[in-house]
Design a protein around this motif. Sequence first.
Motif, PDB file in Angstrom:
ATOM      1  N   GLY A  27       9.937  -8.844  -2.803  1.00  0.00           N
ATOM      2  CA  GLY A  27       9.272 -10.236  -2.189  1.00  0.00           C
ATOM      3  C   GLY A  27       7.686 -10.270  -1.775  1.00  0.00           C
ATOM      4  O   GLY A  27       6.706 -11.037  -1.501  1.00  0.00           O
ATOM      5  N   THR A  28       7.898  -8.760  -1.448  1.00  0.00           N
ATOM      6  CA  THR A  28       5.904  -8.570  -0.969  1.00  0.00           C
ATOM      7  C   THR A  28       4.948  -7.294  -1.902  1.00  0.00           C
ATOM      8  O   THR A  28       5.860  -7.286  -2.899  1.00  0.00           O
ATOM      9  CB  THR A  28       6.084  -7.924   0.489  1.00  0.00           C
ATOM     10  N   THR A  29       4.664  -6.922  -1.950  1.00  0.00           N
ATOM     11  CA  THR A  29       3.426  -5.845  -2.103  1.00  0.00           C
ATOM     12  C   THR A  29       3.027  -5.314  -1.290  1.00  0.00           C
ATOM     13  O   THR A  29       2.349  -5.078   0.139  1.00  0.00           O
ATOM     14  CB  THR A  29       2.601  -7.153  -3.401  1.00  0.00           C
ATOM     15  N   MET A  30       2.582  -4.195  -2.457  1.00  0.00           N
ATOM     16  CA  MET A  30       1.516  -2.680  -0.909  1.00  0.00           C
ATOM     17  C   MET A  30       0.326  -4.004  -0.192  1.00  0.00           C
ATOM     18  O   MET A  30      -0.196  -3.608   0.686  1.00  0.00           O
ATOM     19  CB  MET A  30       1.317  -2.117  -2.100  1.00  0.00           C
ATOM     20  N   SER A  31      -0.353  -5.137  -1.477  1.00  0.00           N
ATOM     21  CA  SER A  31      -1.524  -5.486  -1.012  1.00  0.00           C
ATOM     22  C   SER A  31      -1.511  -6.231   0.322  1.00  0.00           C
ATOM     23  O   SER A  31      -2.461  -6.099   0.884  1.00  0.00           O
ATOM     24  CB  SER A  31      -2.048  -6.411  -2.324  1.00  0.00           C
ATOM     25  N   ARG A  32      -0.581  -6.450   0.107  1.00  0.00           N
ATOM     26  CA  ARG A  32      -0.096  -8.002   1.285  1.00  0.00           C
ATOM     27  C   ARG A  32       0.527  -6.543   2.869  1.00  0.00           C
ATOM     28  O   ARG A  32      -0.173  -7.636   3.495  1.00  0.00           O
ATOM     29  CB  ARG A  32       1.223  -8.602   1.301  1.00  0.00           C
ATOM     30  N   ILE A  33       0.967  -5.611   2.494  1.00  0.00           N
ATOM     31  CA  ILE A  33       1.274  -4.175   3.588  1.00  0.00           C
ATOM     32  C   ILE A  33      -0.076  -4.402   4.390  1.00  0.00           C
ATOM     33  O   ILE A  33      -0.400  -3.773   5.256  1.00  0.00           O
ATOM     34  CB  ILE A  33       2.216  -3.262   3.309  1.00  0.00           C
ATOM     35  N   ALA A  34      -0.577  -3.931   3.386  1.00  0.00           N
ATOM     36  CA  ALA A  34      -2.025  -3.203   3.716  1.00  0.00           C
ATOM     37  C   ALA A  34      -2.556  -4.393   4.461  1.00  0.00           C
ATOM     38  O   ALA A  34      -3.448  -4.108   5.147  1.00  0.00           O
ATOM     39  CB  ALA A  34      -2.649  -2.946   2.655  1.00  0.00           C
ATOM     40  N   ALA A  35      -3.171  -6.035   3.912  1.00  0.00           N
ATOM     41  CA  ALA A  35      -3.901  -6.955   4.663  1.00  0.00           C
ATOM     42  C   ALA A  35      -3.583  -7.077   5.750  1.00  0.00           C
ATOM     43  O   ALA A  35      -4.292  -7.546   7.253  1.00  0.00           O
ATOM     44  CB  ALA A  35      -3.998  -7.988   3.577  1.00  0.00           C
ATOM     45  N   LEU A  44      -2.851   3.587   2.353  1.00  0.00           N
ATOM     46  CA  LEU A  44      -1.181   2.540   2.697  1.00  0.00           C
ATOM     47  C   LEU A  44      -0.896   3.899   1.513  1.00  0.00           C
ATOM     48  O   LEU A  44       0.606   3.820   1.517  1.00  0.00           O
ATOM     49  CB  LEU A  44      -0.777   1.913   2.329  1.00  0.00           C
ATOM     50  N   TYR A  45      -1.051   4.056   0.188  1.00  0.00           N
ATOM     51  CA  TYR A  45      -0.020   4.780  -0.867  1.00  0.00           C
ATOM     52  C   TYR A  45      -0.987   6.336  -0.639  1.00  0.00           C
ATOM     53  O   TYR A  45       0.450   6.883  -0.550  1.00  0.00           O
ATOM     54  CB  TYR A  45      -1.178   4.133  -2.564  1.00  0.00           C
ATOM     55  N   SER A  46      -1.801   6.753  -0.399  1.00  0.00           N
ATOM     56  CA  SER A  46      -1.591   7.752   0.096  1.00  0.00           C
ATOM     57  C   SER A  46      -0.930   8.493   1.677  1.00  0.00           C
ATOM     58  O   SER A  46      -0.543   9.313   1.406  1.00  0.00           O
ATOM     59  CB  SER A  46      -3.332   7.893   1.233  1.00  0.00           C
ATOM     60  N   TYR A  47      -0.894   7.848   2.125  1.00  0.00           N
ATOM     61  CA  TYR A  47       0.339   8.147   3.299  1.00  0.00           C
ATOM     62  C   TYR A  47       2.102   7.853   2.915  1.00  0.00           C
ATOM     63  O   TYR A  47       2.793   8.607   3.554  1.00  0.00           O
ATOM     64  CB  TYR A  47      -0.087   7.645   4.432  1.00  0.00           C
ATOM     65  N   PHE A  48       2.337   7.415   2.693  1.00  0.00           N
ATOM     66  CA  PHE A  48       3.613   6.934   2.153  1.00  0.00           C
ATOM     67  C   PHE A  48       3.859   6.447   0.076  1.00  0.00           C
ATOM     68  O   PHE A  48       4.843   6.287   0.539  1.00  0.00           O
ATOM     69  CB  PHE A  48       4.152   5.442   2.508  1.00  0.00           C
ATOM     70  N   GLY A  49       2.763   7.016  -0.883  1.00  0.00           N
ATOM     71  CA  GLY A  49       3.114   6.723  -1.699  1.00  0.00           C
ATOM     72  C   GLY A  49       3.628   5.470  -2.332  1.00  0.00           C
ATOM     73  O   GLY A  49       2.616   4.357  -2.108  1.00  0.00           O
ATOM     74  N   ASP A  50       4.945   4.866  -3.189  1.00  0.00           N
ATOM     75  CA  ASP A  50       4.985   3.394  -3.649  1.00  0.00           C
ATOM     76  C   ASP A  50       5.284   3.109  -2.680  1.00  0.00           C
ATOM     77  O   ASP A  50       5.996   3.242  -1.887  1.00  0.00           O
ATOM     78  CB  ASP A  50       5.469   3.924  -4.925  1.00  0.00           C
ATOM     79  N   LYS A  51       5.699   1.578  -2.994  1.00  0.00           N
ATOM     80  CA  LYS A  51       7.066   0.353  -2.465  1.00  0.00           C
ATOM     81  C   LYS A  51       8.233   0.862  -2.357  1.00  0.00           C
ATOM     82  O   LYS A  51       8.897   1.182  -0.919  1.00  0.00           O
ATOM     83  CB  LYS A  51       6.713  -0.571  -3.825  1.00  0.00           C
ATOM     84  N   GLN A  52       8.901   1.334  -3.417  1.00  0.00           N
ATOM     85  CA  GLN A  52      10.169   2.031  -2.855  1.00  0.00           C
ATOM     86  C   GLN A  52      10.297   3.284  -1.404  1.00  0.00           C
ATOM     87  O   GLN A  52      10.822   3.526  -1.049  1.00  0.00           O
ATOM     88  CB  GLN A  52      11.340   2.195  -4.286  1.00  0.00           C
ATOM     89  N   ALA A  53       9.604   4.039  -1.969  1.00  0.00           N
ATOM     90  CA  ALA A  53       9.393   4.825  -1.197  1.00  0.00           C
ATOM     91  C   ALA A  53       9.177   4.520   0.685  1.00  0.00           C
ATOM     92  O   ALA A  53       9.810   4.831   1.142  1.00  0.00           O
ATOM     93  CB  ALA A  53       8.474   5.922  -1.502  1.00  0.00           C
ATOM     94  N   LEU A  54       8.002   3.404   0.651  1.00  0.00           N
ATOM     95  CA  LEU A  54       8.271   3.099   1.683  1.00  0.00           C
ATOM     96  C   LEU A  54       9.300   1.701   2.119  1.00  0.00           C
ATOM     97  O   LEU A  54       9.764   2.275   3.595  1.00  0.00           O
ATOM     98  CB  LEU A  54       6.906   1.824   1.600  1.00  0.00           C
ATOM     99  N   TRP A  55      10.099   1.613   1.397  1.00  0.00           N
ATOM    100  CA  TRP A  55      10.892   0.734   1.851  1.00  0.00           C
ATOM    101  C   TRP A  55      12.190   1.553   2.667  1.00  0.00           C
ATOM    102  O   TRP A  55      12.903   1.633   3.344  1.00  0.00           O
ATOM    103  CB  TRP A  55      11.345  -0.073   0.769  1.00  0.00           C
ATOM    104  N   ASP A  56      12.513   2.641   1.973  1.00  0.00           N
ATOM    105  CA  ASP A  56      13.445   3.662   2.291  1.00  0.00           C
ATOM    106  C   ASP A  56      12.607   3.811   3.276  1.00  0.00           C
ATOM    107  O   ASP A  56      14.125   4.766   4.494  1.00  0.00           O
ATOM    108  CB  ASP A  56      13.297   5.017   1.104  1.00  0.00           C
ATOM    109  N   LEU A  57      12.127   4.245   3.971  1.00  0.00           N
ATOM    110  CA  LEU A  57      11.384   4.797   4.894  1.00  0.00           C
ATOM    111  C   LEU A  57      11.234   3.901   5.901  1.00  0.00           C
ATOM    112  O   LEU A  57      11.973   4.204   7.246  1.00  0.00           O
ATOM    113  CB  LEU A  57      10.037   5.621   5.234  1.00  0.00           C
ATOM    114  N   VAL A  58      11.183   3.075   5.938  1.00  0.00           N
ATOM    115  CA  VAL A  58      11.055   1.390   6.814  1.00  0.00           C
ATOM    116  C   VAL A  58      12.962   1.664   7.539  1.00  0.00           C
ATOM    117  O   VAL A  58      13.470   1.510   8.438  1.00  0.00           O
ATOM    118  CB  VAL A  58      11.015   0.123   6.819  1.00  0.00           C
TER     119      VAL A  58
END
Length: 209
Positions: A27-35, A44-58
């Motif tokens: 339901g969210t996007t990397m753009s929304r997270i960055a904003a 955001l991409y350079s630190y965490f990769g894609d959205k799936q990788a960020l979700w897994d990390l969180v």
Amino acid sequence: MAWDTEGTRRRLKDAATAEFAERGREGTTMSRIAARAGINKERLYSYFGDKQALWDLVLAEQLELLAAGVRATGTGLDDVGEFAGATFDHHADHPVLARLLQWEGLDGTGRVAGREGRSRHYREKVERFAAAQRAGTIDDGLDPAHLVFALIALAAWWHTVPQLASMLTGAEPGDPAERAARRAFVVEAARRLAAPRRSPADGPGPGQV
């Protein structure tokens, strides 16, 4: 001026945690997270990769907090009660966890972040409960995996569906007295659920007349 890398990473992770808890992974996007963090999306991409990788990390970070804060260290009924009570406390203090787990369950793909490590963590709890059953300190007529699940549900569901809890009790979760009453109930219910069954020949148990 030096760039505060760690501070930036934390702001991005905090923003991702809030977005994922509110909207789920899809339901969210990397753009929304960055904003939300007020930081450039490319960082955001350079630190965490894609959205799936960020979700897994969180999710992994939230579960690490849970594992650190809730430990089943004993085998007695009081230990079982305190395990349930500590689980209740953690979910009360970290409400995003229940939301993240619900979103994961609603995903529909069957994907589970960090499945191997999480499974190992929960199997350790199951084995500890099984050992307590063999020692005769808790009911050996219950599947230990089912018992662990029931205790977690008993403690966490208050925070997973707070609207149901409020309708049933007429109190809000922010009420300190109500929170204390709910925790006390969880601890006592866990102890009673896990207590060894007694036959009439055993006579009255502790506190029974």
